[in-house]
Design a protein around this motif. Structure first.
Motif, mmCIF file in Angstrom:
data_model
loop_
_atom_site.group_PDB
_atom_site.id
_atom_site.type_symbol
_atom_site.label_atom_id
_atom_site.label_comp_id
_atom_site.label_asym_id
_atom_site.label_seq_id
_atom_site.Cartn_x
_atom_site.Cartn_y
_atom_site.Cartn_z
ATOM 1 N N MET A 1 40.264 48.782 41.759
ATOM 2 C CA MET A 1 40.849 47.459 41.708
ATOM 3 C C MET A 1 40.237 46.627 42.847
ATOM 4 O O MET A 1 40.148 47.094 43.975
ATOM 5 C CB MET A 1 42.366 47.560 41.852
ATOM 6 N N THR A 2 39.887 45.414 42.527
ATOM 7 C CA THR A 2 39.244 44.553 43.514
ATOM 8 C C THR A 2 40.276 43.758 44.308
ATOM 9 O O THR A 2 41.444 43.641 43.903
ATOM 10 C CB THR A 2 38.289 43.559 42.826
ATOM 11 N N ILE A 3 39.835 43.202 45.405
ATOM 12 C CA ILE A 3 40.693 42.331 46.218
ATOM 13 C C ILE A 3 41.146 41.133 45.390
ATOM 14 O O ILE A 3 42.304 40.715 45.475
ATOM 15 C CB ILE A 3 39.930 41.853 47.490
ATOM 16 N N GLU A 4 40.253 40.595 44.577
ATOM 17 C CA GLU A 4 40.600 39.439 43.737
ATOM 18 C C GLU A 4 41.717 39.803 42.754
ATOM 19 O O GLU A 4 42.620 39.000 42.513
ATOM 20 C CB GLU A 4 39.361 38.926 42.978
ATOM 21 N N ASP A 5 41.652 41.008 42.189
ATOM 22 C CA ASP A 5 42.712 41.464 41.287
ATOM 23 C C ASP A 5 44.049 41.533 42.030
ATOM 24 O O ASP A 5 45.081 41.112 41.512
ATOM 25 C CB ASP A 5 42.391 42.842 40.699
ATOM 26 N N LEU A 6 44.020 42.085 43.243
ATOM 27 C CA LEU A 6 45.261 42.189 44.025
ATOM 28 C C LEU A 6 45.836 40.817 44.366
ATOM 29 O O LEU A 6 47.053 40.619 44.322
ATOM 30 C CB LEU A 6 45.018 42.988 45.306
ATOM 31 N N VAL A 7 44.978 39.876 44.680
ATOM 32 C CA VAL A 7 45.433 38.510 44.969
ATOM 33 C C VAL A 7 46.109 37.920 43.741
ATOM 34 O O VAL A 7 47.187 37.318 43.827
ATOM 35 C CB VAL A 7 44.257 37.628 45.449
ATOM 36 N N ARG A 8 45.503 38.114 42.570
ATOM 37 C CA ARG A 8 46.091 37.577 41.331
ATOM 38 C C ARG A 8 47.404 38.283 40.986
ATOM 39 O O ARG A 8 48.359 37.656 40.534
ATOM 40 C CB ARG A 8 45.084 37.685 40.193
ATOM 41 N N LEU A 9 47.467 39.588 41.231
ATOM 42 C CA LEU A 9 48.706 40.324 40.975
ATOM 43 C C LEU A 9 49.812 39.866 41.918
ATOM 44 O O LEU A 9 50.972 39.716 41.514
ATOM 45 C CB LEU A 9 48.478 41.829 41.113
ATOM 46 N N ARG A 10 49.487 39.628 43.179
ATOM 47 C CA ARG A 10 50.490 39.123 44.126
ATOM 48 C C ARG A 10 50.971 37.738 43.723
ATOM 49 O O ARG A 10 52.141 37.407 43.897
ATOM 50 C CB ARG A 10 49.925 39.113 45.552
ATOM 51 N N ARG A 11 50.074 36.930 43.178
ATOM 52 C CA ARG A 11 50.461 35.603 42.700
ATOM 53 C C ARG A 11 51.511 35.731 41.586
ATOM 54 O O ARG A 11 52.525 35.021 41.591
ATOM 55 C CB ARG A 11 49.230 34.853 42.202
ATOM 56 N N ALA A 12 51.301 36.655 40.662
ATOM 57 C CA ALA A 12 52.270 36.877 39.582
ATOM 58 C C ALA A 12 53.581 37.432 40.142
ATOM 59 O O ALA A 12 54.665 37.040 39.717
ATOM 60 C CB ALA A 12 51.691 37.814 38.531
ATOM 61 N N ARG A 13 53.480 38.346 41.118
ATOM 62 C CA ARG A 13 54.690 38.892 41.739
ATOM 63 C C ARG A 13 55.467 37.795 42.466
ATOM 64 O O ARG A 13 56.700 37.763 42.419
ATOM 65 C CB ARG A 13 54.325 40.027 42.693
#
Length: 143
Positions: free
Chosen positions: A1-13
């Motif tokens: 999982m990339t940093i960009e994916d984690l940023v987008r997942l945190r945005r949804a959270r």
């Protein structure tokens, strides 16, 4: 999982944390994360250890506990205020996470925690899924 994916997942959270009472579903949250619904669900679970639905229901139960402690709303009113549309599903999930029914939680005295700042109380009153060995423990501190 990339940093960009984690940023987008945190945005949804963050959307779930802020808009928990809104009708949120996986496709809507996946669009916030710029992912397909299936990829979003798998990635969310991998990143945060629970499904998006489970996370959202935990947020809703947290807020429901605060509203029930106030005592001025019925269980049904609290159910709808936190974004649930089924009293039965809300009560089942509340009982699963907290270890007692919403009615029993509302009826119990809560003055002992009144002097604790909300930011501290939140850490210790966060609902957690009860496992067989943790039955009835309703706080993160007990797990």
């Amino acid at each position: 999982m990339t940093i960009e994916d984690l940023v987008r997942l945190r945005r949804a959270r963050d959307v779930m944390d802020r808009d928990y009472a809104e009708p949120l579903d996986v496709p809507a949250l996946a669009s916030v994360a710029l992912m397909s619904p299936g990829h979003f669900s798998r990635s969310f679970r991998a990143a945060f250890g629970e499904t998006p639905y489970s996370y959202l229901m935990t947020r809703r139960v947290e807020r429901a506990k605060a509203l029930l402690r106030r005592g001025d709303l019925s269980v049904t009113e609290v159910c709808f205020a936190v974004g649930c549309t089924s009293l039965g599903s809300f009560s089942s999930r509340f009982t699963e996470l907290v270890g007692e029914t919403p009615s029993a939680y509302r009826a119990r005295r809560h003055e002992a925690g009144a002097a604790i700042p909300a930011c501290v109380a939140k850490v210790f009153t966060r609902p957690v899924r009860n496992s067989a060995g943790n039955r009835g423990a309703g706080s993160a501190a007990a797990s």
